[in-house]
Design a protein around this motif. Structure first.
Motif, PDB file in Angstrom:
ATOM      1  N   MET A   1       0.815  -1.183   0.000  1.00 16.58           N
ATOM      2  CA  MET A   1       0.000   0.000   0.000  1.00 16.58           C
ATOM      3  C   MET A   1       0.864   1.255   0.000  1.00 16.58           C
ATOM      4  N   ARG A   2       1.902   1.257   0.825  1.00 17.72           N
ATOM      5  CA  ARG A   2       2.778   2.428   0.877  1.00 17.72           C
ATOM      6  C   ARG A   2       3.470   2.656  -0.458  1.00 17.72           C
ATOM      7  N   LEU A   3       3.922   1.569  -1.092  1.00 16.30           N
ATOM      8  CA  LEU A   3       4.599   1.730  -2.387  1.00 16.30           C
ATOM      9  C   LEU A   3       3.649   2.281  -3.439  1.00 16.30           C
ATOM     10  N   ARG A   4       2.408   1.844  -3.443  1.00 15.15           N
ATOM     11  CA  ARG A   4       1.422   2.382  -4.395  1.00 15.15           C
ATOM     12  C   ARG A   4       1.189   3.865  -4.144  1.00 15.15           C
ATOM     13  N   THR A   5       1.208   4.260  -2.878  1.00  9.85           N
ATOM     14  CA  THR A   5       1.027   5.667  -2.542  1.00  9.85           C
ATOM     15  C   THR A   5       2.205   6.492  -3.043  1.00  9.85           C
ATOM     16  N   VAL A   6       3.420   5.975  -2.894  1.00 13.80           N
ATOM     17  CA  VAL A   6       4.608   6.665  -3.399  1.00 13.80           C
ATOM     18  C   VAL A   6       4.534   6.778  -4.920  1.00 13.80           C
ATOM     19  N   GLU A   7       4.128   5.700  -5.591  1.00 17.00           N
ATOM     20  CA  GLU A   7       3.989   5.739  -7.054  1.00 17.00           C
ATOM     21  C   GLU A   7       2.987   6.804  -7.479  1.00 17.00           C
ATOM     22  N   ALA A   8       1.871   6.911  -6.786  1.00 21.48           N
ATOM     23  CA  ALA A   8       0.858   7.924  -7.103  1.00 21.48           C
ATOM     24  C   ALA A   8       1.421   9.330  -6.882  1.00 21.48           C
ATOM     25  N   ALA A   9       2.181   9.516  -5.810  1.00 19.05           N
ATOM     26  CA  ALA A   9       2.794  10.822  -5.531  1.00 19.05           C
ATOM     27  C   ALA A   9       3.798  11.180  -6.623  1.00 19.05           C
ATOM     28  N   ARG A  10       4.536  10.210  -7.111  1.00 19.50           N
ATOM     29  CA  ARG A  10       5.497  10.461  -8.195  1.00 19.50           C
ATOM     30  C   ARG A  10       4.801  10.860  -9.493  1.00 19.50           C
ATOM     31  N   ARG A  11       3.553  10.416  -9.664  1.00 18.06           N
ATOM     32  CA  ARG A  11       2.774  10.812 -10.853  1.00 18.06           C
ATOM     33  C   ARG A  11       2.151  12.184 -10.667  1.00 18.06           C
TER      34      ARG A  11
ATOM     35  N   VAL B   1       5.592   8.490   7.998  1.00 18.65           N
ATOM     36  CA  VAL B   1       6.337   9.719   7.742  1.00 18.65           C
ATOM     37  C   VAL B   1       7.770   9.374   7.356  1.00 18.65           C
ATOM     38  N   LEU B   2       8.413   8.489   8.121  1.00 20.41           N
ATOM     39  CA  LEU B   2       9.785   8.086   7.822  1.00 20.41           C
ATOM     40  C   LEU B   2       9.889   7.406   6.458  1.00 20.41           C
ATOM     41  N   PHE B   3       8.904   6.583   6.117  1.00 21.45           N
ATOM     42  CA  PHE B   3       8.883   5.887   4.834  1.00 21.45           C
ATOM     43  C   PHE B   3       8.839   6.886   3.674  1.00 21.45           C
ATOM     44  N   PHE B   4       7.922   7.851   3.765  1.00 21.69           N
ATOM     45  CA  PHE B   4       7.794   8.830   2.682  1.00 21.69           C
ATOM     46  C   PHE B   4       9.022   9.727   2.599  1.00 21.69           C
ATOM     47  N   GLN B   5       9.600  10.095   3.728  1.00 19.44           N
ATOM     48  CA  GLN B   5      10.835  10.878   3.706  1.00 19.44           C
ATOM     49  C   GLN B   5      11.953  10.103   3.024  1.00 19.44           C
TER      50      GLN B   5
ATOM     51  N   HIS C   1      11.656   8.122   0.690  1.00 12.30           N
ATOM     52  CA  HIS C   1      11.370   8.074  -0.745  1.00 12.30           C
ATOM     53  C   HIS C   1      11.295   9.461  -1.370  1.00 12.30           C
ATOM     54  N   GLY C   2      11.787  10.467  -0.632  1.00  8.34           N
ATOM     55  CA  GLY C   2      11.901  11.802  -1.203  1.00  8.34           C
ATOM     56  C   GLY C   2      10.686  12.701  -1.056  1.00  8.34           C
ATOM     57  N   PHE C   3       9.762  12.341  -0.230  1.00 12.02           N
ATOM     58  CA  PHE C   3       8.568  13.163  -0.030  1.00 12.02           C
ATOM     59  C   PHE C   3       8.512  13.630   1.417  1.00 12.02           C
ATOM     60  N   GLU C   4       8.146  14.876   1.611  1.00  3.42           N
ATOM     61  CA  GLU C   4       7.986  15.408   2.956  1.00  3.42           C
ATOM     62  C   GLU C   4       6.493  15.540   3.237  1.00  3.42           C
ATOM     63  N   PRO C   5       5.929  14.585   3.979  1.00  5.32           N
ATOM     64  CA  PRO C   5       4.486  14.624   4.222  1.00  5.32           C
ATOM     65  C   PRO C   5       4.104  15.759   5.175  1.00  5.32           C
ATOM     66  N   LEU C   6       2.918  16.284   5.001  1.00  4.49           N
ATOM     67  CA  LEU C   6       2.358  17.268   5.904  1.00  4.49           C
ATOM     68  C   LEU C   6       1.419  16.527   6.842  1.00  4.49           C
ATOM     69  N   VAL C   7       1.704  16.568   8.119  1.00  3.69           N
ATOM     70  CA  VAL C   7       0.870  15.895   9.116  1.00  3.69           C
ATOM     71  C   VAL C   7      -0.014  16.944   9.767  1.00  3.69           C
ATOM     72  N   VAL C   8      -1.317  16.762   9.633  1.00  2.51           N
ATOM     73  CA  VAL C   8      -2.285  17.663  10.247  1.00  2.51           C
ATOM     74  C   VAL C   8      -2.785  16.972  11.520  1.00  2.51           C
ATOM     75  N   PRO C   9      -2.468  17.527  12.688  1.00  2.00           N
ATOM     76  CA  PRO C   9      -2.866  16.854  13.928  1.00  2.00           C
ATOM     77  C   PRO C   9      -4.377  16.862  14.130  1.00  2.00           C
TER      78      PRO C   9
END
Length: 175
Positions: A1-11, A31-35, A37-45
């Motif tokens: 699931m995480r890899l599919r999310t990264v692929e979608a972000a790359r598109r 958060v660590l996973f996306f970082q 892979h080169g993405f800085e996620p925005l976490v909304v508390p």
């Protein structure tokens, strides 16, 4: 699931995932996973279900003169290691996430670490001493969810010994 999310972000797609704040969840891992892979996620508390769910059930986790503190614990044992749970104290509410399936071990750990009377109440409508038997009487299907241990579970109903007996209908638990 995480890899599919990264692929979608790359598109170039925008990814939004709604989840509980980082309390015993995987949000920090994500958060660590996306970082990585080169993405800085925005976490909304948001508001944790650990605090929101009890009030939906009519349970304030703290109340002046009843429960001055609240402790959030996890009820899952990892790799054979027992979770270290606090003992019961009348002036404290203990929220145990993901522990219903292991209720006997959770109660055993709390009673072993007891620093007060061990007669606390849980939001599952039983005393701490009878909760295992109460859940066993429900059959094989154990409910998922959290446990609320402490007098805060009945504070909005005016908890005292006599009211507890009435609340339980003269029995040891109510299903």
């Amino acid at each position: 699931m995480r890899l599919r999310t990264v692929e979608a972000a790359r598109r170039g797609l925008t990814i939004v995932k709604v989840r509980d704040p980082v309390i015993y969840g995987r949000a920090g891992e994500e958060v660590l996973f996306f970082q990585a892979h080169g993405f800085e996620p925005l976490v909304v508390p948001g508001i944790s279900s650990a605090l929101a769910a009890p009030i939906f059930a009519g349970i304030p986790v703290t109340q002046r003169g009843v429960a001055e503190s609240v402790v959030v614990c996890i009820g899952i044992w990892r790799q054979g290691k027992e979770v270290k749970l606090p003992g019961y104290e009348r002036s404290r509410t203990v929220l145990i996430l993901m522990g219903v399936a292991r209720i006997a071990q959770v109660v055993g750990a709390m009673i072993r670490n007891d620093s007060d009377s061990g007669e606390g109440l849980q939001s599952v409508a039983s005393t701490l001493g009878d909760i295992c038997e109460a859940l066993d009487s429900a059959g094989e299907q154990r409910p998922s969810g959290m446990m609320v241990v402490g007098w805060a579970a009945l504070v909005l109903q005016g908890a005292d010994e006599e009211r507890i007996r009435k609340w339980l209908g003269g029995g040891r638990w109510v299903m």
